[in-house]
Write an enzyme that holds these catalytic residues in place. Sequence first.
Site, PDB file in Angstrom:
ATOM      1  N   HIS A  67      11.801 143.035  31.361  1.00 13.04           N
ATOM      2  CA  HIS A  67      12.119 142.072  30.304  1.00 13.04           C
ATOM      3  C   HIS A  67      10.950 141.120  30.077  1.00 13.04           C
ATOM      4  O   HIS A  67      10.526 140.894  28.940  1.00 13.04           O
ATOM      5  CB  HIS A  67      13.381 141.290  30.689  1.00 13.04           C
ATOM      6  CG  HIS A  67      13.755 140.226  29.717  1.00 13.04           C
ATOM      7  ND1 HIS A  67      14.754 140.396  28.799  1.00 13.04           N
ATOM      8  CD2 HIS A  67      13.267 138.977  29.512  1.00 13.04           C
ATOM      9  CE1 HIS A  67      14.853 139.300  28.068  1.00 13.04           C
ATOM     10  NE2 HIS A  67      13.963 138.417  28.488  1.00 13.04           N
ATOM     11  N   GLU A  68      10.405 140.576  31.165  1.00 11.67           N
ATOM     12  CA  GLU A  68       9.285 139.634  31.037  1.00 11.67           C
ATOM     13  C   GLU A  68       8.025 140.334  30.537  1.00 11.67           C
ATOM     14  O   GLU A  68       7.245 139.755  29.787  1.00 11.67           O
ATOM     15  CB  GLU A  68       9.022 138.930  32.369  1.00 11.67           C
ATOM     16  CG  GLU A  68      10.180 138.089  32.868  1.00 11.67           C
ATOM     17  CD  GLU A  68      10.707 137.101  31.853  1.00 11.67           C
ATOM     18  OE1 GLU A  68       9.905 136.509  31.091  1.00 11.67           O
ATOM     19  OE2 GLU A  68      11.934 136.907  31.799  1.00 11.67           O
ATOM     20  N   HIS A  71       8.011 140.507  26.771  1.00  7.76           N
ATOM     21  CA  HIS A  71       7.455 139.280  26.185  1.00  7.76           C
ATOM     22  C   HIS A  71       5.927 139.313  26.256  1.00  7.76           C
ATOM     23  O   HIS A  71       5.237 139.010  25.284  1.00  7.76           O
ATOM     24  CB  HIS A  71       7.939 138.041  26.951  1.00  7.76           C
ATOM     25  CG  HIS A  71       9.367 137.688  26.746  1.00  7.76           C
ATOM     26  ND1 HIS A  71       9.883 137.308  25.536  1.00  7.76           N
ATOM     27  CD2 HIS A  71      10.402 137.627  27.626  1.00  7.76           C
ATOM     28  CE1 HIS A  71      11.171 137.031  25.677  1.00  7.76           C
ATOM     29  NE2 HIS A  71      11.512 137.224  26.938  1.00  7.76           N
TER      30      HIS A  71
END
Length: 155
Positions: A67-68, A71
Site C-alpha cells: 500500500h505504501e 503511494h
Amino acid sequence: MNQAELQRHMEEVSLQFFQKEFRHQAVFNARLRTTGGRYLLKSHNIEMNPKYLENFGLAYFIGIMKHELCHYHLHLEKKGYQHRDQDFRELLKKVDAPRFCATIPREITMHEYTCKSCGKSFLRQRRFNVNRYRCGSCGGKLIQTDSKKIYTENP
C-alpha cells in the site's frame, strides 16, 4: 525484524510486485498509532508501524508495505497517489494491496474500587487516592480491589 531487515523487505516487495527499485529509506516508527504506515512526500521515505507486524504477522505487514509503495511509486511518476485517485485505486487492485488497515486492539488498565459500607463497586481508567474520596451513594470509605487489563477494538 530490525531496520535493516525492513529495508531489505521493502526493496524485495518493490521489485517483486512493482518491478521498480525502492531507492529511499524504510524505517519503523513506533509513535504511529492508528495507521499501518505512511509515505513522506518531501523525503520519499516510508515509515512503518511495528505494532502491525507484532499483532497481524508478516503477510499482513507485506500488504501494508505494498500500500505504501503504491503511494511511493505513483508520486515519483507524478500520477495520482492519493487514496481518492483512480491511478492509486487501480494500482492497489493490480498488486492486491489493502486500501485500509485493521485496527489494533488497545490495552487499557481498569481499576476496580469498592465501598466498605454498601459494597458498591465501580471501574475507573485512572487511579485515584482513596483517602481523598468517598462513596457517592452512602459516603463510606473506598478501597481499591483489583486492576485488570482490557483489550478494546477502538483506537
